[in-house]
Motif scaffolding. Structure first.
Motif, PDB file in Angstrom:
ATOM      1  N   ALA A  65      -6.792   7.087 -15.696  1.00  0.00           N
ATOM      2  CA  ALA A  65      -5.588   6.771 -14.924  1.00  0.00           C
ATOM      3  C   ALA A  65      -4.402   7.587 -15.414  1.00  0.00           C
ATOM      4  O   ALA A  65      -3.595   8.091 -14.618  1.00  0.00           O
ATOM      5  CB  ALA A  65      -5.286   5.278 -15.016  1.00  0.00           C
ATOM      6  N   PHE A  66      -4.273   7.742 -16.739  1.00  0.00           N
ATOM      7  CA  PHE A  66      -3.197   8.552 -17.293  1.00  0.00           C
ATOM      8  C   PHE A  66      -3.274   9.985 -16.768  1.00  0.00           C
ATOM      9  O   PHE A  66      -2.263  10.600 -16.429  1.00  0.00           O
ATOM     10  CB  PHE A  66      -3.272   8.577 -18.823  1.00  0.00           C
ATOM     11  N   GLU A  67      -4.489  10.510 -16.716  1.00  0.00           N
ATOM     12  CA  GLU A  67      -4.678  11.906 -16.354  1.00  0.00           C
ATOM     13  C   GLU A  67      -4.572  12.149 -14.850  1.00  0.00           C
ATOM     14  O   GLU A  67      -4.572  13.292 -14.409  1.00  0.00           O
ATOM     15  CB  GLU A  67      -6.036  12.387 -16.870  1.00  0.00           C
ATOM     16  N   SER A  68      -4.502  11.097 -14.067  1.00  0.00           N
ATOM     17  CA  SER A  68      -4.423  11.275 -12.617  1.00  0.00           C
ATOM     18  C   SER A  68      -3.151  10.663 -12.049  1.00  0.00           C
ATOM     19  O   SER A  68      -2.115  11.327 -11.958  1.00  0.00           O
ATOM     20  CB  SER A  68      -5.659  10.674 -11.943  1.00  0.00           C
ATOM     21  N   THR A  69      -3.187   9.385 -11.702  1.00  0.00           N
ATOM     22  CA  THR A  69      -2.087   8.777 -10.955  1.00  0.00           C
ATOM     23  C   THR A  69      -0.830   8.546 -11.783  1.00  0.00           C
ATOM     24  O   THR A  69       0.263   8.431 -11.227  1.00  0.00           O
ATOM     25  CB  THR A  69      -2.535   7.431 -10.361  1.00  0.00           C
ATOM     26  N   LEU A  70      -0.954   8.434 -13.102  1.00  0.00           N
ATOM     27  CA  LEU A  70       0.203   8.059 -13.910  1.00  0.00           C
ATOM     28  C   LEU A  70       0.913   9.249 -14.542  1.00  0.00           C
ATOM     29  O   LEU A  70       1.895   9.079 -15.244  1.00  0.00           O
ATOM     30  CB  LEU A  70      -0.228   7.080 -15.021  1.00  0.00           C
ATOM     31  N   LYS A  71       0.425  10.444 -14.316  1.00  0.00           N
ATOM     32  CA  LYS A  71       0.971  11.600 -15.011  1.00  0.00           C
ATOM     33  C   LYS A  71       2.405  11.919 -14.601  1.00  0.00           C
ATOM     34  O   LYS A  71       3.133  12.560 -15.345  1.00  0.00           O
ATOM     35  CB  LYS A  71       0.090  12.823 -14.746  1.00  0.00           C
ATOM     36  N   GLN A  72       2.826  11.461 -13.431  1.00  0.00           N
ATOM     37  CA  GLN A  72       4.132  11.834 -12.911  1.00  0.00           C
ATOM     38  C   GLN A  72       5.282  11.321 -13.781  1.00  0.00           C
ATOM     39  O   GLN A  72       6.291  11.993 -13.926  1.00  0.00           O
ATOM     40  CB  GLN A  72       4.288  11.317 -11.479  1.00  0.00           C
ATOM     41  N   HIS A  73       5.146  10.121 -14.340  1.00  0.00           N
ATOM     42  CA  HIS A  73       6.257   9.574 -15.121  1.00  0.00           C
ATOM     43  C   HIS A  73       5.875   9.219 -16.553  1.00  0.00           C
ATOM     44  O   HIS A  73       6.702   8.731 -17.312  1.00  0.00           O
ATOM     45  CB  HIS A  73       6.832   8.327 -14.433  1.00  0.00           C
ATOM     46  N   ILE A  74       4.628   9.448 -16.921  1.00  0.00           N
ATOM     47  CA  ILE A  74       4.210   9.191 -18.302  1.00  0.00           C
ATOM     48  C   ILE A  74       3.826  10.508 -18.955  1.00  0.00           C
ATOM     49  O   ILE A  74       2.954  11.225 -18.467  1.00  0.00           O
ATOM     50  CB  ILE A  74       3.025   8.204 -18.363  1.00  0.00           C
ATOM     51  N   GLN A  75       4.494  10.831 -20.058  1.00  0.00           N
ATOM     52  CA  GLN A  75       4.211  12.062 -20.795  1.00  0.00           C
ATOM     53  C   GLN A  75       3.275  11.748 -21.953  1.00  0.00           C
ATOM     54  O   GLN A  75       3.587  10.944 -22.823  1.00  0.00           O
ATOM     55  CB  GLN A  75       5.516  12.672 -21.324  1.00  0.00           C
ATOM     56  N   LEU A  76       2.098  12.356 -21.954  1.00  0.00           N
ATOM     57  CA  LEU A  76       1.131  12.184 -23.029  1.00  0.00           C
ATOM     58  C   LEU A  76       1.169  13.399 -23.950  1.00  0.00           C
ATOM     59  O   LEU A  76       1.058  14.532 -23.493  1.00  0.00           O
ATOM     60  CB  LEU A  76      -0.277  12.021 -22.462  1.00  0.00           C
ATOM     61  N   VAL A  77       1.322  13.151 -25.255  1.00  0.00           N
ATOM     62  CA  VAL A  77       1.359  14.236 -26.226  1.00  0.00           C
ATOM     63  C   VAL A  77       0.365  13.931 -27.343  1.00  0.00           C
ATOM     64  O   VAL A  77       0.383  12.831 -27.905  1.00  0.00           O
ATOM     65  CB  VAL A  77       2.772  14.411 -26.832  1.00  0.00           C
ATOM     66  N   GLU A  78      -0.507  14.866 -27.638  1.00  0.00           N
ATOM     67  CA  GLU A  78      -1.436  14.721 -28.759  1.00  0.00           C
ATOM     68  C   GLU A  78      -0.888  15.468 -29.964  1.00  0.00           C
ATOM     69  O   GLU A  78      -0.405  16.594 -29.846  1.00  0.00           O
ATOM     70  CB  GLU A  78      -2.821  15.252 -28.397  1.00  0.00           C
TER      71      GLU A  78
END
Length: 264
Positions: free
Chosen positions: A219-232
């Motif tokens: 879900a993070f990698e598809s629909t939620l990417k617009q407003h959630i920034q994921l950083v490794e």
């Protein structure tokens, strides 16, 4: 320097510690399961100094009161703790409405563990630290000692962990993946989620049967990417405590941008 805070609740108080000017941009810091507010001790001094940071101990953790007899700890109870702190009238003179609109939550981990209830055991300081490190392979000795400063109380028999042993009990109620995604989609503001490469939520570190977290990743990698920034970032689950300089710049940039938007 920091100051200690207490927010009254029907069963006692929720404890917290605060850094920075009370009139600064408010940032609410939430620790993970079985940790306490000291988990931010090494990180916050590296963040922007014009912010007002409040790190609370959830009920049954750190210096906060245990819930009443007969109560269990559901994950939604921790949300209630946050609401009680935010709605406690004013936080160091800060208007509650402003606090509610500007609070930031970084999702650190999702855990579902079960353990038998036990009577708190007194240990020597060395044994208490060793037990903590054995249960937390991502924690360094320095980090463990910092958590114990707030997570244990000295008694004539030795150190006793402050946490309520009932927090080990697993709740039978939980959200489905679909419900979690729907809730995340309702978030209107920007969200920063930092994942440690050797942490608990990295797909290659997850058990093959952990479909729940893997579905959230999708879900993070598809629909939620617009407003959630994921950083490794490199490091373990406690990277913010073990090596705060690894994440401090990322968080500082995020807070500075949010603070700028809030002033417009």
């Amino acid at each position: 320097m920091f100051s200690e805070l207490k927010f009254p609740v029907p069963w006692g108080h929720v404890a917290a510690k605060a850094w920075g000017p009370s009139e600064g941009y408010p940032v609410l810091c939430l620790h993970g399961w079985l940790d306490n507010a000291n988990t931010f001790d090494k990180l916050i001094p590296l963040l922007p100094r014009d912010c007002y940071y409040v790190a609370m101990d959830f009920s049954g953790h750190g210096l906060s009161s245990h819930r009443p007899a007969g109560s269990l700890y559901h994950f939604l109870d921790y949300v209630s703790d946050v609401r009680r702190v935010a709605a406690g009238g004013c936080v160091a003179g800060m208007d509650t409405e402003v606090w509610l609109k500007s609070k930031r939550m970084v999702i650190d981990r999702l855990l579902s563990l079960e353990a038998k209830q036990q009577t708190p055991k007194a240990r020597s300081p060395e044994a208490a630290l060793q037990r903590l490190l054995e249960a937390n392979r991502h924690l360094t000795a320095e980090g463990g000692a910092i958590l114990l400063q707030r997570g244990a109380t000295e008694t004539p028999a030795g150190l006793v962990y402050n946490r309520d042993m009932r927090v080990h009990m697993q709740s039978r109620e939980s959200f489905t993946v679909e419900q979690c995604v729907k809730l995340l989609q309702k978030i209107q503001d920007r969200v920063l989620i930092i994942i440690a490469q050797d942490g608990l939520l990295v797909p290659h570190n997850l058990d093959s049967t952990n479909h729940f977290v893997k579905a959230l990743w999708e879900a993070f990698e598809s629909t939620l990417k617009q407003h959630i920034q994921l950083v490794e970032v490199p490091g373990s689950h406690f990277v913010h405590l073990n090596e705060p300089e690894v994440v401090s710049g990322i968080i500082s940039n995020f807070l500075t941008a949010q603070n700028t938007r809030a002033r417009l």
